[in-house]
Design a protein around this motif. Sequence first.
Motif, PDB file in Angstrom:
ATOM      1  N   CYS A  36       0.844  -1.352  -0.060  1.00 28.62           N
ATOM      2  CA  CYS A  36       0.108   0.218  -0.082  1.00 28.62           C
ATOM      3  C   CYS A  36       0.806   1.113   0.122  1.00 28.62           C
ATOM      4  O   CYS A  36       1.766   1.260   0.717  1.00 28.62           O
ATOM      5  CB  CYS A  36      -0.763   0.032   1.210  1.00 28.62           C
ATOM      6  SG  CYS A  36      -1.813   1.364   1.393  1.00 28.62           S
ATOM      7  N   TYR A  52      -0.177   4.316   0.816  1.00 28.98           N
ATOM      8  CA  TYR A  52      -0.658   5.461   1.764  1.00 28.98           C
ATOM      9  C   TYR A  52      -0.010   5.543   3.128  1.00 28.98           C
ATOM     10  O   TYR A  52       1.285   5.990   3.198  1.00 28.98           O
ATOM     11  CB  TYR A  52      -2.055   5.238   2.019  1.00 28.98           C
ATOM     12  CG  TYR A  52      -3.000   5.714   0.995  1.00 28.98           C
ATOM     13  CD1 TYR A  52      -3.348   6.947   0.665  1.00 28.98           C
ATOM     14  CD2 TYR A  52      -4.066   4.634   0.155  1.00 28.98           C
ATOM     15  CE1 TYR A  52      -3.901   7.241  -0.338  1.00 28.98           C
ATOM     16  CE2 TYR A  52      -4.729   4.731  -0.707  1.00 28.98           C
ATOM     17  CZ  TYR A  52      -4.812   6.296  -1.222  1.00 28.98           C
ATOM     18  OH  TYR A  52      -5.579   6.747  -2.225  1.00 28.98           O
ATOM     19  N   CYS A  53      -0.225   4.945   4.138  1.00 27.61           N
ATOM     20  CA  CYS A  53       0.208   5.304   5.547  1.00 27.61           C
ATOM     21  C   CYS A  53       1.586   4.431   5.882  1.00 27.61           C
ATOM     22  O   CYS A  53       1.844   3.533   5.031  1.00 27.61           O
ATOM     23  CB  CYS A  53      -0.684   5.207   6.671  1.00 27.61           C
ATOM     24  SG  CYS A  53      -0.880   3.617   7.396  1.00 27.61           S
ATOM     25  N   VAL A  55       1.984   2.192   7.871  1.00 29.66           N
ATOM     26  CA  VAL A  55       2.047   0.753   8.206  1.00 29.66           C
ATOM     27  C   VAL A  55       2.496  -0.167   7.477  1.00 29.66           C
ATOM     28  O   VAL A  55       3.057  -1.030   7.642  1.00 29.66           O
ATOM     29  CB  VAL A  55       0.271   0.508   8.710  1.00 29.66           C
ATOM     30  CG1 VAL A  55       0.273  -0.987   9.001  1.00 29.66           C
ATOM     31  CG2 VAL A  55      -0.237   1.166   9.716  1.00 29.66           C
ATOM     32  N   PHE A 100      -0.699  -5.954  -0.020  1.00 35.23           N
ATOM     33  CA  PHE A 100      -1.994  -6.470  -0.677  1.00 35.23           C
ATOM     34  C   PHE A 100      -1.768  -7.359  -1.982  1.00 35.23           C
ATOM     35  O   PHE A 100      -0.563  -7.422  -2.515  1.00 35.23           O
ATOM     36  CB  PHE A 100      -2.526  -5.183  -1.381  1.00 35.23           C
ATOM     37  CG  PHE A 100      -3.345  -4.326  -0.296  1.00 35.23           C
ATOM     38  CD1 PHE A 100      -4.770  -4.402  -0.298  1.00 35.23           C
ATOM     39  CD2 PHE A 100      -2.593  -3.466   0.606  1.00 35.23           C
ATOM     40  CE1 PHE A 100      -5.462  -3.853   0.861  1.00 35.23           C
ATOM     41  CE2 PHE A 100      -3.434  -2.865   1.438  1.00 35.23           C
ATOM     42  CZ  PHE A 100      -4.688  -2.874   1.494  1.00 35.23           C
ATOM     43  N   GLY A 136      -6.025   1.688   1.599  1.00 32.11           N
ATOM     44  CA  GLY A 136      -5.442   0.564   0.852  1.00 32.11           C
ATOM     45  C   GLY A 136      -6.470  -0.227   0.092  1.00 32.11           C
ATOM     46  O   GLY A 136      -6.254  -0.760  -1.158  1.00 32.11           O
ATOM     47  N   PRO A 192      -4.737   2.879  10.667  1.00 35.21           N
ATOM     48  CA  PRO A 192      -5.936   2.238  10.969  1.00 35.21           C
ATOM     49  C   PRO A 192      -5.409   0.815  11.252  1.00 35.21           C
ATOM     50  O   PRO A 192      -6.034  -0.018  12.207  1.00 35.21           O
ATOM     51  CB  PRO A 192      -6.800   2.124   9.852  1.00 35.21           C
ATOM     52  CG  PRO A 192      -6.344   3.586   8.989  1.00 35.21           C
ATOM     53  CD  PRO A 192      -5.107   3.536   9.116  1.00 35.21           C
ATOM     54  N   VAL A 193      -4.792  -0.003  10.316  1.00 29.21           N
ATOM     55  CA  VAL A 193      -4.407  -1.317  10.887  1.00 29.21           C
ATOM     56  C   VAL A 193      -3.626  -1.567  12.043  1.00 29.21           C
ATOM     57  O   VAL A 193      -3.892  -2.600  12.927  1.00 29.21           O
ATOM     58  CB  VAL A 193      -3.674  -2.098   9.494  1.00 29.21           C
ATOM     59  CG1 VAL A 193      -3.308  -3.493   9.834  1.00 29.21           C
ATOM     60  CG2 VAL A 193      -4.813  -2.211   8.516  1.00 29.21           C
TER      61      VAL A 193
HETATM   62 FE1  SF4 Z   1      -2.703   1.319   3.470  1.00 28.55          FE
HETATM   63 FE2  SF4 Z   1      -4.637   1.382   5.473  1.00 28.55          FE
HETATM   64 FE3  SF4 Z   1      -2.445  -0.294   5.628  1.00 28.55          FE
HETATM   65 FE4  SF4 Z   1      -1.998   2.240   5.936  1.00 28.55          FE
HETATM   66  S1  SF4 Z   1      -3.435   1.075   7.343  1.00 28.55           S
HETATM   67  S2  SF4 Z   1      -1.072   0.909   4.798  1.00 28.55           S
HETATM   68  S3  SF4 Z   1      -3.576   3.328   4.594  1.00 28.55           S
HETATM   69  S4  SF4 Z   1      -4.107  -0.331   4.182  1.00 28.55           S
END
Ligand code: SF4
Length: 699
Positions: free
Chosen positions: A20, A22-23, A25, A29, A58, A190-191
């Motif tokens: 992913c 985005y963030c 973490v 995927f 994600g 979030p995860v």
């Molecule tokens: Fe992507 Fe969400 Fe995981 Fe962050 S917590 S890496 S935004 S899927």
Amino acid sequence: LSEKSVIDKGQPEHSVITTCAYCGVGCSFKAEMKGDELVRMTPWKGGQANHGHSCVKGRFAFGYASHKDRLKHPMIRESIDQPWREVGWQEAIEFAARRLREVQQQHGRNSVGGITSSRCTNEETYLVQKLVRAALGTNNTDTCARVCHSPTGYGLKMTLGESAGTQDFDSVMQSDCILVIGANPTDAHPVFGSLLRKRLRQGAKLIVADPRYIDLLDSPHTDEALHLPIRPGANVALVNALAHVIVTEGLEDQDFIATRCAPEEYAAWRDFIIDPCHAPEAMSAVIGVPAENLREAARLYATAGNGAIYYGLGVTEHSQGSTTVMGIANLAMVTGNIGRPGVGVNPLRGQNNVQGSCDMGSFPHELPGYQPVTDGAVRARFEAVWGAGLDAEPGLRIPGMFDAAIEGRFKAMYVQGEDIAQSDPNTQHVEAALRSLELLIVQDIFLNETAKFAHVILPGASFLEKNGTFTNAERRINRVRRVMAPLAGKEDWEVTMALSNALGYPMDYRHPSEIMDEIASLTPSFAGVSYDRLERMGSIQWPCNDEHPEGMPIMHGDSFPIGEGRMVVTEFIPTIERVSEAFPLLLTTGRILSQYNVGAQTRRTDNNVWHSEDVLEIHPHDASARGIADGQPVNIQSRTGSTVLRARHSQRMQPGVVYTTFHFPHSGANVITTDNSDWATNCPEYKVTAVQVTGTTDL
Ligand code: SF4
């Protein structure tokens, strides 16, 4: 809606494992494809950061990669008042290279610079700083991490000896007390936020120090959670008050201090912290939290067993961001909460590759692996491999580039994957700097706000269109794998390589794996990293070298890279940004689950269903004192500028503090933020702005 639109595309035919974008973490995927079309992103159970979990960003927000706004052709223009002219890659690259050389000939070697991106891969970041240093001959390179976690890099290196978090995410499952400072993990990470909640359900204690009441405090089994609703700007006073209680009440880990900490620094720090001026009773009014709650928090963290600290931009984006980071490290060392599962100091990185962009030598004073440019032996090793002489003088940071541009000393900039006109503070100042440049080269996937001031546009590739690696907040190097062909024909590393070749400094890589091999040869903490090893192991947490061939999930077990841990005296110096009669409220900022940063990607997806505008959260008491109705447009005026948002009455806020997100350009958050920045790193003080809020009728 998103789920339906994705499923309607039909069953996938093949899939590619990737990471992913985005963030921090760094979830893995399965990108599931039907022909050339991406039909679904399925969280991968084999992902070592996420174990099959994901969030709405994600999982669903990947449609931006095929959005009609994507840039498909390079463009050039002689001046910013001329229209764009679409050209081929060769013409754009040759134009950019020729203009860079002309600027250097006319204004000197150090009149140019480059900015790397925490959205791009390690390999791409490494190449940009290499181009700046080896091809352009200057250390004027910086990263967008300047505006988020640069204080983490500084503060953790000064105290623990390594510019990185100490733990893997799974470590939290062995924490007994979790102290969250200035972070909102359920929205921004979030995860990991879900994992944290799982541990809270099992009985771990929770302390949250945050001006705003965050969702984590509503987790099941957190009836006894402590919320310390601190005043924005009081972080150093907070960590000092907690440390004062720990020391004066005899809650120190004497064994850890004796065996692991530098004695002289510890003695100086102890003399400093036992002064009654740091006591909760003395600082309660400044911090905004009752003294007994501060004492309770300190006792809980020091005595619960395994105490872990997680922090975010609410710590770093302050004029004393670096000081707070060092104060947090002091807390962990004085209680012995370092070097085993369940403890540690854990910065929650905002963007996917903040850790990596810092690791890869983006800072103007450090080569890859945080090796100082001022060290002749370090430079000699890079010069031998790069075949170029390197400047020994540290270069300009991003704010320094802006100031120098306005003063006429800095004339050309190459920006990869960063919308500095929208994301950096004091927009008026940034725009004045960009307008004064003779050459601005923007490499991005969209025509962003910065592009308004550009002379060359080089279309970027999305994370689905490239090979490479990202490094997440737990130092985990994850593979990014190409899922589809780049829309504009080139991956970002290929563009940088072409620009370097056009500048006359040859680069010749056939695949990002060769770039990683070069990184490994020059960076001790990456010495054992290779694409082959990443394929075998799935991911690697650096340091990875002969000593730690499998990487290192938890750092500082027996010793620190600097030998002994260094406690640092953390004097509280209040920010110069103060409330006044004209500006009686403090504005602070944050994020929301479904959107991401300035929204360039998520706003171009169905995630707008959940959140389609930024609002100003204001306590009902402050709203009613101003006659502001819930939902009414309000004017927000600071000493720097003004913007208009819709008000939302919110009991999450404490009276005197207002809050907004900055996902949409209309929020104008950076029109009102100030020029104040962290004393050590120039990270902007986004989190404290004195404002007045008044009702208006127009939005
Ligand atoms: Fe992507 Fe969400 Fe995981 Fe962050 S917590 S890496 S935004 S899927």
